[in-house]
Enzyme design. Structure first.
Site, PDB file in Angstrom:
ATOM      1  N   TYR A  22      29.883  38.056  54.459  1.00 20.85           N
ATOM      2  CA  TYR A  22      29.304  37.473  53.244  1.00 20.85           C
ATOM      3  C   TYR A  22      29.458  38.417  52.056  1.00 20.85           C
ATOM      4  O   TYR A  22      29.689  37.980  50.930  1.00 20.85           O
ATOM      5  CB  TYR A  22      27.824  37.158  53.485  1.00 20.85           C
ATOM      6  CG  TYR A  22      27.165  36.378  52.369  1.00 20.85           C
ATOM      7  CD1 TYR A  22      27.140  34.982  52.407  1.00 20.85           C
ATOM      8  CD2 TYR A  22      26.578  37.026  51.293  1.00 20.85           C
ATOM      9  CE1 TYR A  22      26.549  34.257  51.400  1.00 20.85           C
ATOM     10  CE2 TYR A  22      25.986  36.299  50.269  1.00 20.85           C
ATOM     11  CZ  TYR A  22      25.965  34.922  50.323  1.00 20.85           C
ATOM     12  OH  TYR A  22      25.381  34.200  49.317  1.00 20.85           O
TER      13      TYR A  22
ATOM     14  N   PHE B 226      44.184  22.720  28.134  1.00 20.65           N
ATOM     15  CA  PHE B 226      44.308  21.645  29.110  1.00 20.65           C
ATOM     16  C   PHE B 226      42.939  21.025  29.331  1.00 20.65           C
ATOM     17  O   PHE B 226      41.933  21.484  28.808  1.00 20.65           O
ATOM     18  CB  PHE B 226      44.942  22.131  30.415  1.00 20.65           C
ATOM     19  CG  PHE B 226      45.443  20.991  31.252  1.00 20.65           C
ATOM     20  CD1 PHE B 226      46.365  20.098  30.732  1.00 20.65           C
ATOM     21  CD2 PHE B 226      44.980  20.776  32.533  1.00 20.65           C
ATOM     22  CE1 PHE B 226      46.824  19.019  31.470  1.00 20.65           C
ATOM     23  CE2 PHE B 226      45.424  19.702  33.288  1.00 20.65           C
ATOM     24  CZ  PHE B 226      46.349  18.830  32.765  1.00 20.65           C
ATOM     25  N   ASP B 227      42.890  19.963  30.122  1.00 25.63           N
ATOM     26  CA  ASP B 227      41.717  19.092  30.131  1.00 25.63           C
ATOM     27  C   ASP B 227      40.419  19.789  30.510  1.00 25.63           C
ATOM     28  O   ASP B 227      39.405  19.657  29.812  1.00 25.63           O
ATOM     29  CB  ASP B 227      41.961  17.863  31.019  1.00 25.63           C
ATOM     30  CG  ASP B 227      42.408  18.187  32.430  1.00 25.63           C
ATOM     31  OD1 ASP B 227      42.437  19.372  32.793  1.00 25.63           O
ATOM     32  OD2 ASP B 227      42.733  17.240  33.181  1.00 25.63           O
TER      33      ASP B 227
ATOM     34  N   ASP C 207      45.196  31.659  30.310  1.00 27.19           N
ATOM     35  CA  ASP C 207      45.083  30.552  31.263  1.00 27.19           C
ATOM     36  C   ASP C 207      46.347  30.576  32.112  1.00 27.19           C
ATOM     37  O   ASP C 207      47.424  30.175  31.669  1.00 27.19           O
ATOM     38  CB  ASP C 207      44.932  29.231  30.507  1.00 27.19           C
ATOM     39  CG  ASP C 207      44.603  28.064  31.428  1.00 27.19           C
ATOM     40  OD1 ASP C 207      44.951  28.128  32.617  1.00 27.19           O
ATOM     41  OD2 ASP C 207      44.003  27.085  30.965  1.00 27.19           O
TER      42      ASP C 207
ATOM     43  N   ALA D  18      47.635  29.459  35.225  1.00 27.45           N
ATOM     44  CA  ALA D  18      48.017  28.631  36.357  1.00 27.45           C
ATOM     45  C   ALA D  18      49.503  28.760  36.693  1.00 27.45           C
ATOM     46  O   ALA D  18      49.883  28.767  37.860  1.00 27.45           O
ATOM     47  CB  ALA D  18      47.667  27.171  36.083  1.00 27.45           C
TER      48      ALA D  18
ATOM     49  N   LYS E 111      48.469  26.452  41.662  1.00 30.86           N
ATOM     50  CA  LYS E 111      49.796  26.186  41.122  1.00 30.86           C
ATOM     51  C   LYS E 111      50.758  27.304  41.553  1.00 30.86           C
ATOM     52  O   LYS E 111      51.227  27.312  42.678  1.00 30.86           O
ATOM     53  CB  LYS E 111      49.749  26.051  39.603  1.00 30.86           C
ATOM     54  CG  LYS E 111      49.193  24.707  39.113  1.00 30.86           C
ATOM     55  CD  LYS E 111      47.695  24.652  39.111  1.00 30.86           C
ATOM     56  CE  LYS E 111      47.134  23.446  38.375  1.00 30.86           C
ATOM     57  NZ  LYS E 111      45.649  23.395  38.454  1.00 30.86           N
TER      58      LYS E 111
ATOM     59  N   HIS F 278      39.589  10.579  32.256  1.00 27.71           N
ATOM     60  CA  HIS F 278      40.806  10.124  32.928  1.00 27.71           C
ATOM     61  C   HIS F 278      40.721  10.243  34.449  1.00 27.71           C
ATOM     62  O   HIS F 278      41.417   9.536  35.163  1.00 27.71           O
ATOM     63  CB  HIS F 278      42.020  10.894  32.408  1.00 27.71           C
ATOM     64  CG  HIS F 278      41.910  12.375  32.527  1.00 27.71           C
ATOM     65  ND1 HIS F 278      41.019  13.105  31.787  1.00 27.71           N
ATOM     66  CD2 HIS F 278      42.583  13.278  33.293  1.00 27.71           C
ATOM     67  CE1 HIS F 278      41.131  14.389  32.081  1.00 27.71           C
ATOM     68  NE2 HIS F 278      42.064  14.520  32.996  1.00 27.71           N
TER      69      HIS F 278
END
Length: 471
Positions: free
Chosen positions: A74, A136-137, A227, A229, A270, A463
């Site tokens: 843990y 992005f979203d 960001d 990804a 990704k 969406h």
């Protein structure tokens, strides 16, 4: 093999997943039951799934083997330290918080950075503005629900599918600085650099642009978040298109790129190739207070900071995937597969954004000029494509962009794009040919495709779960 014109996949396929073939009548009924939203289709009803490349591709044998090393303690798991050390070597960042995926990192750092500005400057978060080459979203959604206004300062050619440019993902540096000055630097809690720029069509950001953006950010004392990804794809494009880095390795370009940010947030599903995982990392102790606050918030929202929502085996797999995702041959194959699909669609008269990374982006606005933006032409095209060939794709347009949270008005969208997202090492050239043939059939009846209107509209990130019907 340098003398061969067509090189096959640089991997062998060892595991086979069967897929179901369906009839046109079956698919027409299925998409209506799903509320004319491909997100709500059952996976088993999809023949070729191009909804996303997020956690949907193949993993390497080294990644799979690494899971057996997982330490499921843990606290203080040795698997965490393997991941931390990989981040330090690849990106040069000292502090690592694992998260379950990219939005796990966003739900931690975004409110912390906004609260920091509120606390230190005595500001109202409703007056705060955050900038990006294009959010992005989920990044946009988390920024908006925390009270900030988003401002995308992309270059003018970013969404022009009739124009070629090496780095359509770049910041418009003048717009960035002018925007900061217009709202006052104290009202800008962060800048996000998205690599590659997904919403613009998987388009890369140059190292020169990153460096200039970071100079502006430091000038006004604004932290920059990378960001990340598709960090490896972005490095590949820099290597291929920015002459001074032609002889650099992907690893060298990646390390250099991350000098021009203070933090990184990553959906590791990704380019790091894992089915589940994310990262929130800090370059050094310059944002030590933010790091400690994020670490504390991680305990509440993700898990203890040395596992953060991931089992030990998943952290081991991610530590390996970060390296494997930078493989030069695999990146070259992947980008060429995207280019093959884009070129094939272009050859039959389907207008696309120039080939970038991870997906082909069809200009649905040009294919369906009779459907206005408020009836979501790209989403309508996605539904029609599913009916024709059982192919699931995703809209990157007005439906995704959503409404202004303060006025309720539909935000203006620079382009109505349909994203055909290619999972890593999953589909072959024959699949690409099938997709091209499906569009060839679809284009002859494109004028009959109808727009869509809501029967259910969620207030945030609509969406994903909206339900619609044909107009």
């Amino acid at each position: 093999m340098e003398n061969f014109k067509h090189l096959p996949e640089p991997f062998r396929i060892r595991v086979i997943e069967p897929v179901k073939r369906t009839t046109r009548a079956y698919r027409e009924e299925a998409i209506v039951k799903a509320g004319m939203n491909p997100f709500l289709l059952d996976s088993e009803d999809v023949f070729i799934d191009l909804l996303t490349d997020s956690g949907t591709g193949a993993v390497t044998q080294n990644m799979q083997a690494a899971m057996l090393r997982g330490d499921e303690a843990y606290s203080g798991s040795r698997s965490y330290y393997a991941l931390r050390d990989a981040v330090k070597q690849i990106f040069g960042y000292d502090y690592t918080i694992p998260t379950h995926q990219g939005r796990g990192a966003e739900q931690i750092y975004i409110p912390v950075l906004i609260r920091k500005r509120e606390r230190e400057k005595g500001l109202n978060r409703q007056k705060m503005v955050v900038f990006s080459n294009y959010f992005f979203d989920t990044t946009q959604g988390h920024s908006q629900i925390n009270g900030a206004t988003v401002n995308n300062v992309h270059v003018s050619e970013a969404f022009d599918t009739g124009v070629y440019a090496d780095f359509k993902g770049n910041f418009d540096l003048d717009k960035l600085e002018q925007g900061i000055l217009a709202v006052g630097a104290e009202h800008v809690p962060y800048i996000v650099c998205t690599i590659t720029c997904n919403s613009a069509g998987g388009q890369p950001v140059s190292l020169a642009n990153m460096r200039a953006m970071y100079d502006i950010a430091r000038k006004y004392d604004i932290p920059v978040i990378m960001d990340s990804a598709r960090f490896a794809e972005n490095a590949y494009f820099i290597q291929q298109r920015e002459p001074e880095y032609r002889d650099w390795t992907i690893e060298q370009i990646t390390y250099e790129s991350y000098k021009y940010a203070d933090m990184l947030a990553m959906s590791a599903k990704k380019d790091a190739m894992v089915p589940m995982g994310g990262l929130l990392c800090f370059k050094d102790n310059s944002l030590e207070d933010v790091y400690h606050e994020c670490r504390s918030l991680c305990v509440v929202q993700e898990g203890f900071p040395t596992y953060g929502g991931l089992e030990g085996g998943a952290m081991e797999r991610l530590a390996v995937g970060l390296y494997d995702g930078m493989n030069q041959d695999w990146l070259a194959y992947r980008i060429q597969q995207v280019a093959y699909l884009v070129n094939g669609l272009s050859d039959i008269g389907i207008v696309c954004q120039q080939a970038g990374g991870h997906a082909a982006f069809v200009d649905a606005g040009k294919l369906l000029p009779h459907i206005p933006a408020y009836q979501f032409p790209a989403h309508a095209l996605a539904c029609a494509l599913y009916k024709v060939g059982g192919i699931r794709a995703v809209e990157i347009g007005s439906l995704l962009l959503g409404r202004d949270p303060k006025t309720g008005e539909q935000l203006p969208c620079p382009a109505e794009l349909l994203r055909l997202t290619i999972p890593r090492a999953t589909y072959t050239q024959t699949h690409m040919d099938f997709i091209i043939e499906a569009f060839d059939q679809l284009k002859s009846t494109a004028s009959l495709i109808r727009g869509l209107t809501f029967t259910y509209e969620p207030p945030v990130l609509r969406h994903f779960t909206a339900r619609l019907t044909e107009v």
